[in-house]
Write an enzyme that holds these catalytic residues in place. Structure first.
Site, PDB file in Angstrom:
ATOM      1  CG  ASP A 177      12.967   1.310   4.277  1.00 35.34           C
ATOM      2  OD1 ASP A 177      13.076   0.134   3.918  1.00 35.34           O
ATOM      3  OD2 ASP A 177      13.541   1.781   5.280  1.00 35.34           O
ATOM      4  CD  GLU A 213      10.836  -2.865   4.091  1.00 42.86           C
ATOM      5  OE1 GLU A 213      11.657  -3.760   4.343  1.00 42.86           O
ATOM      6  OE2 GLU A 213      10.820  -1.775   4.686  1.00 42.86           O
TER       7      GLU A 213
END
Length: 609
Positions: free
Chosen positions: A256, A298
């Site tokens: 992330d 990401e």
């Protein structure tokens, strides 16, 4: 067993040590890292080691045209991890063999940011189950040939994490794992160059802790404290968390907020060189301990900033990245009926090395941010502020001719900037047409939905469906009444899976039947034809109509001409070449000649005879 580990370590040791020492100059911590890597290798289950070996022998296993993903929230989909395991037969029927379980690690209620404020990396949220349930699920998935993806939140922890609790008490060891400042002088210097992620809902990049008498860096929300990766203890401990989770049977780790990991005063704290050093080290650590595990980055940025996260052929970083720009450009095209920007985006992606694997999607758990190429659009007199307003007005149903039913996210009245939320079905007009009982409009909305899925499946890489899209699930407005969620419009498209609608997929003529079987047919065609392989050559061609996108895919002897009509009108368009005969893989019809009639929101997959 030890020989296998040692051979892998020897292959990467020198580079790994060189990069580690470049960042940390700490021999003892590097020795500890190598020792712990071996411990996690010895703890890895034999069936996972067997899978590692098979994937080492076939490193391109994830690049085939038979991989189809689906992302879901565990509680929304089936209540808990055991419930997901019980529903694997349905996922199999959806032809899904890659499931992305949205964040499920322990988080504080009401301050979780959808699960991205992790308070314990070694525990599942109690309502969702246990680590044993997770292992049971991954084992069941592997038996069915399914891969499991999870989110690994590296940039920050929850303020409730043990490290943060101890740091708040003033323990120096733990304060050094974050960015603490006793006054605002240094935070003020950071603020001069670091953009704000959420300027309206969480302005600034620092939070004052009254009881601790310090500021702490909080790039995202005040309850998410940024980790200090200048501290080797932070890197080592997060790697150990990563390996612990990999040993539970996770196949894909979605890292992330990758670009934010390294912070440096006087910079934007985005995409710094040290980030690539960290990701490269993680790639090597994976290849030493658990080579069957993939890294998914990401990186929500434009292509030129995304591509470096693949690394190089000689020194790879992430295995896969999100194709976020194409997703945003797709919805721009839906609203404008003008494919020129999307065509440009397709050509950029098509021109990248075939080693690069993108995850392609129409919608995900997050909002749609309008990070488009406004410099390129300016040649058509399209300005950034006015265009963002038009896109949001169209897709929220604010203007008369629109069919979208989305909601704004993080709207900033002062700048006019805002992002967009909504399910695929609601943005395509299914919600509006069904509410108005307008059958022709509903038919057209379903056709648009199917065309967009066909377009997603035509792109090279791994297509990922958001759970519920396969049955045309509409927006869920119940979040407006939830005190923990009402301020976050992303919950509009994060509603519970509608199993009552799923039952209608067998009823002829329902929206659910048309979408479920229509998308399923497209997926089956993609699996059966090598022309959809990741290593195919892909380029666009001019259809002589700016509302119809033309894409060519060529793999060995197979050549596919794909057409996508983004307008509500029937069109007559030109194929790339004259004198060729094609078979439409979707309808089975023969197409001869260069001119082709394509229905409103129609699609053709024309395979050259």
């Amino acid at each position: 067993m030890e020989n296998v580990f040692q051979k892998r370590l020897e292959r990467h040791h020198d580079e790994l040590r060189w990069l580690y020492m470049e960042l940390y100059q700490n021999d003892d911590m590097f020795a500890e890292l190598c020792s712990q890597m071996y411990e996690y290798y010895t703890q890895r289950a034999q069936q996972l080691k067997t899978m590692d070996k098979a994937r080492e022998e076939e490193p391109g296993w994830y690049k085939k045209n038979d991989i189809l993903g689906m992302m879901m929230y565990i509680d929304n989909y089936a209540g808990n991890l055991k419930g997901v395991e019980e529903k694997l037969d349905y996922l199999e029927e959806c032809q899904v063999n890659y499931i992305h379980l949205m964040p499920f690690l322990d988080t504080p209620k009401g301050r979780s940011d959808g699960g991205y404020a992790v308070s314990d990396f070694r525990n599942v949220q109690p309502a969702l189950g246990t680590m044993e349930d997770l292992e049971s699920l991954t084992q069941a998935c592997h038996k069915k040939g399914m891969n499991v993806c999870m989110d690994f939140v590296m940039n920050h922890t929850s303020e409730d994490h043990e490290w943060a609790v101890r740091a708040r008490r003033g323990e120096g060891e733990y304060m050094s794992r974050y960015f603490f400042f006793s006054d605002h002088s240094i935070p003020a210097e950071y603020e001069k160059t670091v953009p704000q992620v959420f300027p309206t809902t969480a302005p600034g990049n620092f939070t004052w802790l009254q009881e601790a008498g310090h500021f702490v860096m909080t790039t995202f929300y005040p309850y998410q404290w940024d980790l200090n990766y200048r501290n080797p203890r932070v890197f080592n401990e997060m790697v150990y968390n990563f390996l612990f989770l990999a040993n539970k049977g996770i196949d894909v780790m979605r890292i992330d907020a990758v670009p934010y990991i390294w912070k440096e005063l006087g910079t934007s704290c985005r995409n710094l060189p040290q980030v690539h050093t960290i990701v490269r080290m993680m790639r090597m650590i994976c290849e030493i301990v658990c080579p069957g595990v993939l890294l998914l980055g990401e990186v929500v940025m434009e292509p030129e900033k995304v591509v470096p996260y693949f690394g190089t052929v000689e020194k790879p970083e992430c295995h896969m990245l999100y194709n976020v720009t194409t997703m945003a450009s797709t919805w721009h095209t839906v609203a404008t009926r003008d494919i020129r920007l999307l065509k440009l985006q397709m050509d950029i992606v098509g021109g990248l090395p075939k080693e690069y694997v993108f995850l392609n999607y129409l919608r995900c758990h997050d909002d749609i941010g309008w990070g488009l190429d406004y410099q390129w659009l300016m040649q058509f007199g399209i300005g950034e502020v006015s265009h963002k307003k038009y896109l949001n007005d169209f897709l929220t149903g604010t203007i008369p001719e629109s069919f979208g039913r989305g909601e704004l996210y993080n709207s900033d009245p002062s700048s006019g900037d805002a992002r967009l939320c909504g399910t695929t079905a609601s943005l395509c007009g299914i919600e509006k047409a069904a509410y108005e009982k307008n059958e022709p409009a509903l038919e057209q909305a379903v056709q648009l939905d199917l065309m967009l899925h066909a377009y997603m499946l035509t792109q090279s890489g791994i297509p990922v469906i958001y759970s519920g899209d396969e049955i045309g699930q509409e927006n869920d407005y119940t979040y407006h009444k939830d005190p923990d969620r009402w301020g976050d419009s992303r919950y509009l498209h994060r509603g519970k899976f509608r199993w009552d609608l799923e039952e209608k997929r067998a009823e002829k003529g329902t929206v659910q039947e048309k979408l479920f079987h229509g998308i399923g047919k497209l997926e089956q065609i993609r699996k059966e034809n090598p022309v959809f392989n990741t290593d195919a050559d892909v380029w666009t061609f001019d259809t002589l109509d700016d509302s119809v996108l033309g894409i060519i895919r060529r793999c060995k002897e197979q050549k596919l001409a794909a057409l996508f009509n983004f307008s509500e009108y029937q069109k007559v368009v030109q194929l790339e070449q004259e004198g060729e005969t094609y078979t439409d893989l979707i309808s089975g019809k023969k197409i001869t000649g260069r001119e082709v009639n394509i229905a409103a929101y129609g699609v053709y997959w024309l395979l050259k005879d």
